[in-house]
Design an enzyme around this catalytic site. Structure first.
Site, mmCIF file in Angstrom:
data_model
loop_
_atom_site.group_PDB
_atom_site.id
_atom_site.type_symbol
_atom_site.label_atom_id
_atom_site.label_comp_id
_atom_site.label_asym_id
_atom_site.label_seq_id
_atom_site.Cartn_x
_atom_site.Cartn_y
_atom_site.Cartn_z
ATOM 1 N N PHE A 1 9.254 -8.504 0.661
ATOM 2 C CA PHE A 1 7.833 -8.849 0.518
ATOM 3 C C PHE A 1 6.963 -7.704 -0.033
ATOM 4 O O PHE A 1 6.228 -7.888 -1.009
ATOM 5 C CB PHE A 1 7.284 -9.333 1.870
ATOM 6 C CG PHE A 1 5.827 -9.704 1.845
ATOM 7 C CD1 PHE A 1 5.405 -10.923 1.332
ATOM 8 C CD2 PHE A 1 4.859 -8.815 2.319
ATOM 9 C CE1 PHE A 1 4.056 -11.271 1.297
ATOM 10 C CE2 PHE A 1 3.504 -9.149 2.288
ATOM 11 C CZ PHE A 1 3.105 -10.375 1.773
ATOM 12 N N ASN A 2 6.999 -6.527 0.596
ATOM 13 C CA ASN A 2 6.066 -5.455 0.202
ATOM 14 C C ASN A 2 6.213 -5.070 -1.264
ATOM 15 O O ASN A 2 5.223 -4.792 -1.948
ATOM 16 C CB ASN A 2 6.275 -4.198 1.063
ATOM 17 C CG ASN A 2 5.766 -4.368 2.470
ATOM 18 O OD1 ASN A 2 4.967 -5.253 2.748
ATOM 19 N ND2 ASN A 2 6.242 -3.520 3.374
ATOM 20 N N ASP B 1 -0.953 -3.000 6.337
ATOM 21 C CA ASP B 1 -1.547 -4.334 6.140
ATOM 22 C C ASP B 1 -1.316 -5.206 7.370
ATOM 23 O O ASP B 1 -0.647 -6.232 7.297
ATOM 24 C CB ASP B 1 -0.964 -5.006 4.875
ATOM 25 C CG ASP B 1 0.526 -5.280 4.969
ATOM 26 O OD1 ASP B 1 1.223 -4.573 5.735
ATOM 27 O OD2 ASP B 1 1.007 -6.215 4.299
ATOM 28 N N HIS C 1 10.315 -4.080 11.210
ATOM 29 C CA HIS C 1 10.371 -3.417 9.894
ATOM 30 C C HIS C 1 9.551 -2.120 9.871
ATOM 31 O O HIS C 1 10.060 -1.041 9.638
ATOM 32 C CB HIS C 1 9.782 -4.328 8.806
ATOM 33 C CG HIS C 1 10.401 -5.678 8.691
ATOM 34 N ND1 HIS C 1 11.631 -5.884 8.129
ATOM 35 C CD2 HIS C 1 9.938 -6.905 9.040
ATOM 36 C CE1 HIS C 1 11.903 -7.179 8.125
ATOM 37 N NE2 HIS C 1 10.891 -7.820 8.675
ATOM 38 N N ASP C 2 8.232 -2.281 10.018
ATOM 39 C CA ASP C 2 7.339 -1.154 9.763
ATOM 40 C C ASP C 2 7.488 0.009 10.747
ATOM 41 O O ASP C 2 7.359 1.179 10.339
ATOM 42 C CB ASP C 2 5.876 -1.638 9.723
ATOM 43 C CG ASP C 2 5.644 -2.602 8.564
ATOM 44 O OD1 ASP C 2 6.445 -2.595 7.612
ATOM 45 O OD2 ASP C 2 4.662 -3.371 8.620
ATOM 46 N N ASN D 1 -0.078 -8.779 3.962
ATOM 47 C CA ASN D 1 0.241 -9.867 4.895
ATOM 48 C C ASN D 1 -0.886 -10.889 4.961
ATOM 49 O O ASN D 1 -0.656 -12.069 5.172
ATOM 50 C CB ASN D 1 0.498 -9.305 6.298
ATOM 51 C CG ASN D 1 1.842 -8.625 6.387
ATOM 52 O OD1 ASN D 1 2.810 -9.064 5.778
ATOM 53 N ND2 ASN D 1 1.907 -7.537 7.133
ATOM 54 N N THR E 1 3.262 0.958 4.931
ATOM 55 C CA THR E 1 3.986 -0.160 5.551
ATOM 56 C C THR E 1 3.549 -1.507 4.966
ATOM 57 O O THR E 1 3.775 -2.552 5.571
ATOM 58 C CB THR E 1 3.786 -0.150 7.090
ATOM 59 O OG1 THR E 1 2.396 -0.335 7.369
ATOM 60 C CG2 THR E 1 4.276 1.136 7.717
ATOM 61 N N ASP F 1 3.199 -3.943 11.443
ATOM 62 C CA ASP F 1 2.303 -2.828 11.106
ATOM 63 C C ASP F 1 1.563 -2.365 12.358
ATOM 64 O O ASP F 1 1.384 -1.165 12.594
ATOM 65 C CB ASP F 1 1.226 -3.262 10.101
ATOM 66 C CG ASP F 1 1.802 -3.750 8.804
ATOM 67 O OD1 ASP F 1 1.833 -2.993 7.831
ATOM 68 O OD2 ASP F 1 2.232 -4.918 8.762
HETATM 69 C C1 BDR Z 1 7.362 -6.402 5.384
HETATM 70 O O1 BDR Z 1 6.514 -7.492 4.992
HETATM 71 C C2 BDR Z 1 5.541 -7.732 5.969
HETATM 72 O O2 BDR Z 1 5.520 -9.078 6.329
HETATM 73 C C3 BDR Z 1 5.843 -6.830 7.148
HETATM 74 O O3 BDR Z 1 4.649 -6.331 7.708
HETATM 75 C C4 BDR Z 1 6.697 -5.732 6.566
HETATM 76 O O4 BDR Z 1 5.896 -4.659 6.109
HETATM 77 C C5 BDR Z 1 8.743 -6.921 5.641
HETATM 78 O O5 BDR Z 1 9.273 -7.499 4.486
HETATM 79 CA CA CA Z 2 3.543 -4.457 6.666
#
Ligand code: BDR
Ligand code: CA
Length: 311
Positions: free
Chosen positions: A164-165, A10, A237-238, A39, A123, A15
């Site tokens: 978040f994800n 996303d 993160h991703d 996102n 991701t 990502d």
């Molecule tokens: C995740 O949330 C999104 O904002 C980033 O792309 C990542 O996948 C981090 O919490």
């Molecule tokens: Ca992401």
């Protein structure tokens, strides 16, 4: 033999960097990129995916997936990724279109055609992956494992309990974590250790070519939010979910049982990780807790350096 993978994403700054890392790797054979809302809206994450890949000179099949989570309204993250979802550099519109099939149909086709089992790398929110498993449960055996970014053992980033994800689509996450498919979970425990610092962004900017400069501009924007969050750098993160598949020795993981909270008053979207195995339930995921940060950054810099210079 390169490892066949599908990336479900996303974009999203991290990502985008995850995609560039994957496409540069001689170890991976990215067979498809599928896109989900997260996102930003699907329209924006799809545009970002195509514009990014086109700018980097990557040719692959891109498919649009779910516009919203399985049962909930979509939550987006403009605070982190801006109104476009990929704020920072200006990318020209892509010179290719997405395929006509949906994300689920494209994933199915790749899984059916591949001689080897395929690694899924999600991701973003897990909506597309859950829809695949609900629609074609017989394809599970064709998935080698899932290396995902999501969750946290200790503390969330979107609520005190949730990352978040997973928060965006907890019902989808529950389906994925209960699927029996081997999972490697790259949650905030590890991704907050996978930070990139200012001098390393400059190292990327100083590489020749338009792709590294574009990534440095992405990181300039991404850093602003994370400095306000109190971090020294920006968590990549991703890219962790991709880097693991390229070189699992970068990470320290622990096999643990993970449940997904879908109904908590304060904890919806939490990954409830049984760190001390108090339930005695068998592990359903390898949870990553640490990364060899310097080697991870070196891997990224080398990957970005491999893109054609462009004009
Ligand atoms: C995740 O949330 C999104 O904002 C980033 O792309 C990542 O996948 C981090 O919490
Ligand atoms: Ca992401």
């Amino acid at each position: 033999m390169r490892i066949p993978v599908i990336i479900d994403c996303d974009p999203g700054h991290d990502d985008a960097i995850a995609l560039l890392l994957a496409f540069a790797s001689p170890k991976l054979d990215v067979q498809a990129v599928t896109v989900v809302a997260g996102n930003q809206t699907l329209e924006k994450t799809l545009k970002n995916t195509k514009d990014l890949l086109s700018y980097a000179g990557v040719r692959t099949r891109v498919a649009a997936g779910a516009e919203k989570p399985l049962l909930r309204e979509l939550t987006i993250a403009p605070e982190v990724h801006g109104e476009s979802g990929l704020e920072g550099p200006t990318l020209p519109p892509a010179d290719f279109k997405e395929v006509e099939e949906t994300a689920v149909e494209l994933m199915r086709e790749v899984l059916l055609r591949s001689e080897e089992k395929v690694v899924l790398i999600p991701t973003g929110p897990l909506t597309n992956v859950a829809l695949l498993l609900l629609t074609y449960p017989e394809l599970k055996d064709r998935i080698d494992y899932i290396s995902l970014m999501g969750g946290a053992c200790f503390g969330g980033n979107w609520t005190p309990a949730a990352e978040f994800n997973i928060l965006v689509d907890p019902e989808a996450a529950k389906i994925v974590f209960e699927s029996g498919i081997p999972i490697v979970m790259h949650g905030l425990d590890v991704t907050h250790r996978a930070q990139i610092y200012g001098d390393e962004i400059e190292r990327i900017r100083s590489l020749e070519g338009q792709v590294p400069v574009m990534v440095a501009e992405l990181l300039d924007f991404f850093s602003k939010y994370h400095v306000d969050f109190g971090f020294k750098g920006s968590p990549l993160h991703d890219p962790c979910a991709v880097a693991y598949v390229i070189d699992p020795t970068l990470f320290k993981v622990k096999p643990l049982h993970v449940d997904i909270e879908t109904r908590g008053e304060f904890t919806t979207g939490a990954t409830v990780v049984d760190y001390y195995n108090v339930t005695g339930r068998p592990a359903n995921a390898k949870v990553a807790f640490d990364v060899d940060r310097e080697r991870f950054i070196d891997m990224l810099v080398e990957a970005l350096n491999s893109y054609e210079r462009g004009d």
